[in-house]
Design an enzyme around this catalytic site. Structure first.
Site, short mmCIF file in Angstrom:
data_model
loop_
_atom_site.label_atom_id
_atom_site.label_comp_id
_atom_site.label_asym_id
_atom_site.label_seq_id
_atom_site.Cartn_x
_atom_site.Cartn_y
_atom_site.Cartn_z
N GLU A 141 -25.30 27.15 36.65
CA GLU A 141 -24.20 26.44 36.01
C GLU A 141 -24.65 25.06 35.51
O GLU A 141 -25.03 24.22 36.32
CB GLU A 141 -23.04 26.26 36.99
CG GLU A 141 -21.87 25.50 36.38
CD GLU A 141 -20.73 25.27 37.36
OE1 GLU A 141 -19.63 24.96 36.91
OE2 GLU A 141 -20.97 25.39 38.59
N GLU A 182 -10.92 26.09 38.95
CA GLU A 182 -11.69 25.12 39.71
C GLU A 182 -11.27 23.72 39.25
O GLU A 182 -11.98 23.06 38.48
CB GLU A 182 -13.19 25.31 39.53
CG GLU A 182 -13.98 24.47 40.55
CD GLU A 182 -15.48 24.45 40.28
OE1 GLU A 182 -16.24 24.37 41.26
OE2 GLU A 182 -15.88 24.50 39.11
#
Length: 252
Positions: A136, A233
């Site tokens: 990520e 998130e």
């Protein structure tokens, strides 16, 4: 209908992980994911997942010595032994909880040695498990000095290793803050995306306001044929449960 996964690193963060899993089910989430579950007995997490019927979509490898500034280990030269121990630990926890994916955190590093180290550790991770290994890019505002910070850099790594279980974690918040062009990048990178996450830009709150227009983003994701739950998130601005109206609008 768009489905969502509760990221329990931020949502219900004041509760123990098993209680947070149960809260996610009670409030309509279709899956869960977490950051670092390792202090929670794995049997307790397994029981909560079985009770609720929720799938754990992802967890992270440990960051290392956070008090000393660590934010991941896998790209740090001279620390491969620690990085691989963290990978082994994450795989073991994922196997026992049947977690779909493991995010291998790169850490703060730069240069050719860091690149080589990251590639070696990712090769190690992808050969140790058939589960999806995620990388990520983190934005430079929230994670200054993080080795992996653009989707193009991530694509180059995924292309170089060329293994089927290495994928991109596409966090719309990080991409918007660092690169922009979220809709184009979603379409362009779709073949290598393993998970999608969302939060408002720039505040990292619920995805119902801010600079990034999420009704358009969710419509684009649906048009691309994405069927998996999208990771919520974000950092609640108050009580998690009081801030869930956004989800009721998007998945109705």
């Amino acid at each position: 209908m768009t489905s969502f996964s509760a990221n329990l690193g931020f949502l219900w963060a004041d509760r123990a992980l098993p209680a947070a899993i149960r809260a996610a089910r009670a409030h309509g989430f279709d899956a869960v994911e977490c950051h670092w579950p390792y202090e929670t007995p794995v049997l307790d997490v397994m029981a909560a997942l079985e009770e609720t019927g929720l799938e754990m979509l992802g967890l992270n490898t440990r960051r290392g010595d956070v008090s000393n500034g660590d934010n991941g280990l896998a790209a740090l030269p001279q620390r491969e032994e620690e990085a691989r121990a963290a990978i082994d630990e994450a795989i073991d926890y994922a196997d026992r909880t049947d977690t779909a994916a493991i995010h291998v955190m790169a850490g703060k590093a730069s240069g050719s040695k860091a690149q080589t180290t990251f590639l070696r550790n990712l090769d190690y991770a992808t050969t140790r498990t058939d589960r999806t290994i995620l990388i990520e890019p983190l934005n430079r505002h929230d994670a200054p000095g993080y080795f992996l910070n653009t989707t193009m850099q991530a694509r180059d790594i995924i292309t170089e290793l060329a293994v089927p279980n290495l994928k991109l974690m596409f966090d719309c918040y990080h991409v918007a803050r660092n690169e922009g062009d979220v809709l184009f990048r979603l379409q362009d990178l779709l073949p290598i995306i393993g998970h999608i996450q969302v939060a408002s830009v720039p505040g990292r709150r619920a995805p119902d306001h801010g600079e990034l227009h999420y009704p358009t983003v969710f419509s684009k994701i649906a048009d691309l044929g994405w069927k998996k739950p999208i990771g919520a998130e974000y950092k609640p601005s108050g009580d998690t449960e009081e801030g869930l109206d956004w989800m009721k609008r998007y998945n109705s």
